[in-house]
Write a protein that holds these residues in place. Structure first.
Motif, mmCIF file in Angstrom:
data_model
loop_
_atom_site.group_PDB
_atom_site.id
_atom_site.type_symbol
_atom_site.label_atom_id
_atom_site.label_comp_id
_atom_site.label_asym_id
_atom_site.label_seq_id
_atom_site.Cartn_x
_atom_site.Cartn_y
_atom_site.Cartn_z
ATOM 1 N N ILE A 184 25.603 163.061 38.095
ATOM 2 C CA ILE A 184 24.611 163.249 39.148
ATOM 3 C C ILE A 184 25.245 162.856 40.478
ATOM 4 C CG2 ILE A 184 22.721 162.780 37.541
ATOM 5 C CD1 ILE A 184 22.330 160.088 38.998
ATOM 6 N N ARG A 185 24.582 163.183 41.560
ATOM 7 C CA ARG A 185 25.123 162.914 42.887
ATOM 8 C C ARG A 185 24.992 161.432 43.241
ATOM 9 N NH1 ARG A 185 21.882 167.392 46.246
ATOM 10 N NH2 ARG A 185 20.296 166.787 44.704
ATOM 11 N N PHE A 186 25.960 160.952 44.042
ATOM 12 C CA PHE A 186 25.833 159.570 44.505
ATOM 13 C C PHE A 186 26.352 159.447 45.932
ATOM 14 C CE2 PHE A 186 30.287 159.165 43.668
ATOM 15 C CZ PHE A 186 30.735 157.950 44.174
ATOM 16 N N ILE A 187 25.881 158.405 46.587
ATOM 17 C CA ILE A 187 26.172 158.130 47.999
ATOM 18 C C ILE A 187 26.850 156.771 48.088
ATOM 19 C CG2 ILE A 187 25.119 157.689 50.260
ATOM 20 C CD1 ILE A 187 22.739 159.499 49.182
ATOM 21 N N GLN A 188 27.896 156.702 48.876
ATOM 22 C CA GLN A 188 28.599 155.443 49.106
ATOM 23 C C GLN A 188 28.129 154.818 50.419
ATOM 24 O OE1 GLN A 188 30.719 153.629 47.368
ATOM 25 N NE2 GLN A 188 32.182 154.888 46.222
ATOM 26 N N ILE A 189 27.634 153.581 50.333
ATOM 27 C CA ILE A 189 27.330 152.794 51.533
ATOM 28 C C ILE A 189 28.130 151.495 51.409
ATOM 29 C CG2 ILE A 189 25.548 151.742 52.976
ATOM 30 C CD1 ILE A 189 23.547 153.690 51.866
ATOM 31 N N PRO A 190 29.421 151.544 51.774
ATOM 32 C CA PRO A 190 30.296 150.379 51.598
ATOM 33 C C PRO A 190 29.993 149.286 52.614
ATOM 34 C CG PRO A 190 31.481 152.145 52.701
ATOM 35 C CD PRO A 190 30.139 152.705 52.335
ATOM 36 N N THR A 191 29.954 148.046 52.144
ATOM 37 C CA THR A 191 29.596 146.928 53.025
ATOM 38 C C THR A 191 30.755 145.987 53.290
ATOM 39 O OG1 THR A 191 28.841 145.632 51.124
ATOM 40 C CG2 THR A 191 27.184 146.990 52.253
ATOM 41 N N THR A 192 31.928 146.248 52.704
ATOM 42 C CA THR A 192 33.106 145.423 52.971
ATOM 43 C C THR A 192 34.164 146.250 53.687
ATOM 44 O OG1 THR A 192 34.246 145.936 50.894
ATOM 45 C CG2 THR A 192 32.685 144.083 50.866
ATOM 46 N N LEU A 193 35.047 145.586 54.373
ATOM 47 C CA LEU A 193 36.125 146.279 55.084
ATOM 48 C C LEU A 193 37.022 147.020 54.092
ATOM 49 C CD1 LEU A 193 37.573 146.859 57.752
ATOM 50 C CD2 LEU A 193 38.834 144.708 57.447
ATOM 51 N N LEU A 194 37.331 146.376 52.962
ATOM 52 C CA LEU A 194 38.176 147.003 51.952
ATOM 53 C C LEU A 194 37.565 148.299 51.448
ATOM 54 C CD1 LEU A 194 40.716 146.766 50.136
ATOM 55 C CD2 LEU A 194 39.270 145.553 48.493
ATOM 56 N N ALA A 195 36.278 148.275 51.134
ATOM 57 C CA ALA A 195 35.616 149.483 50.627
ATOM 58 C C ALA A 195 35.519 150.552 51.702
ATOM 59 C CB ALA A 195 34.223 149.136 50.100
#
Length: 359
Positions: A124-135
């Protein structure tokens, strides 16, 4: 705001947005036509108290229904058993194939959510909302997903591209110093393998990076994203040039495992990068020293604690990136000119390793 579009075989795959906060996310979600779909937000117990409610308030009207699942934080929890927790939450919520998952967190949450999304209902579809600098500079881009298995990093996984990446600068304000420095390990790696203008920029703007100046951070993340975009588009499934992004990772992943994940991923990449640089004949001693100084100034350690090379070498040979017949090691002809070395002797590698290990 900055935007980058990722293409696969000349077709638009997804967009990356760099924003100051979450205020623009509902507008970006309109691109996905998700008003009639459900969304399951996956986060961890460190990020949830900081940003989960804020995000829920911003996107509630963008979906027909919304639920969340909170996992325990930390690399040690990046396991198949916690993937099962995501599956259970998705089933209880009635998530269907047209619905979405959102990864709200650092690289561990992003990798796990991506893997769960790749395998739940066969994808299924997914969305990335990264909260760290590395991510934000690395793991949220390119579709690599997975979990650790028997302490081997990302041994089980799949390629599954996100449909949107939304990086908000305001989440970086809450990062512990070690996590912030971890992102710098990957940023410096990017500057070593591509874009000859990037490393001088980091050198010149190190004070702004130390002080977390918003404009400097935004430009730095954008430039790292451009480099990741270049390699991902050229080689989506890591059959060729995308392997260059693994500079510093062969030894870095092995150190990470032998140290039982007591070092952050970016810190281990920094160790691995310094060790690899010492093997590059085309890199001068002055260049090596200036890179080491930059790492030190950005709060990265430049000597790892004492550990047994045989254990590190054994872990490196079992890394999923390695060819079963011989070592594949990323080196540089000179700065921003990477290549794969398949003839590196164990003794040579051992000498480079101990050069950056405490006595």
């Amino acid at each position: 705001m900055r935007k980058l579009d990722i293409y696969e075989k000349d077709f638009h795959s997804y967009s990356i947005y760099l924003e100051k906060n979450f205020s623009g996310i509902s507008e970006k979600l309109k691109e996905l036509d998700c008003k009639e779909q459900k969304v399951l937000i996956v986060t961890d117990d460190h990020v949830a108290p900081l940003y989960l409610k804020e995000l829920e308030d911003k996107i509630r009207s963008s979906f027909s229904a919304m639920e969340s699942v909170v996992l325990p934080s930390g690399e040690e929890n990046k396991t198949l058993s916690h993937i099962a927790t995501i599956y259970e939450a998705a089933i209880a919520f009635g998530l269907q194939r047209k619905d979405f998952m959102i990864a709200l967190g650092g690289g561990v949450v992003g990798d796990m959510t991506g893997f769960a999304a790749a395998t739940y209902l066969r994808g299924i579809r997914f969305i990335q909302i990264p909260t760290t600098l590395l991510a934000q500079v690395d793991s949220s881009i390119g579709g690599k997903t997975g979990v650790d298995f028997q302490h081997y990093k990302n041994m089980v996984g799949a390629f599954h591209m996100p449909c949107l990446v939304y990086s908000s600068m305001h989440t970086l304000s809450s990062l512990p110093e070690l996590q912030y420095a971890s992102g710098m390990g990957e940023i410096i790696k990017h500057a070593l393998i591509h874009n000859p203008k990037y490393l001088p920029y980091l050198m010149e703007h190190r004070q702004g990076l130390i002080e977390k100046d918003a404009d400097t951070l935004l430009e730095t993340i954008y430039q790292s994203n451009r480099i990741k975009k270049y390699f991902v588009e050229k080689d989506p499934f890591e059959h060729g040039d995308r392997k260059f992004l693994n500079f510093g990772h062969s030894l870095g992943h092995a150190i990470e495992k032998v140290a039982d994940f007591s070092y952050s991923h970016g810190q281990c990449v920094a160790f691995g990068s310094l060790m690899a640089l010492s093997l590059c004949a085309g890199i001068s001693e002055d260049e090596r020293k200036s890179i080491e100084e930059l790492m030190h100034d950005l709060s990265l350690e430049v000597r790892c604690k004492k550990m047994d090379f045989e254990s590190v070498f054994s872990a490196m040979k079992k890394d999923k990136k390695q060819n079963k017949d011989h070592l594949q090691f990323i080196l540089l002809h000179h700065l921003c000119s990477p290549y794969i070395d398949e003839a590196l002797e164990k003794e040579t590698l051992e000498q480079a390793f101990y050069r950056f290990v405490e006595d």
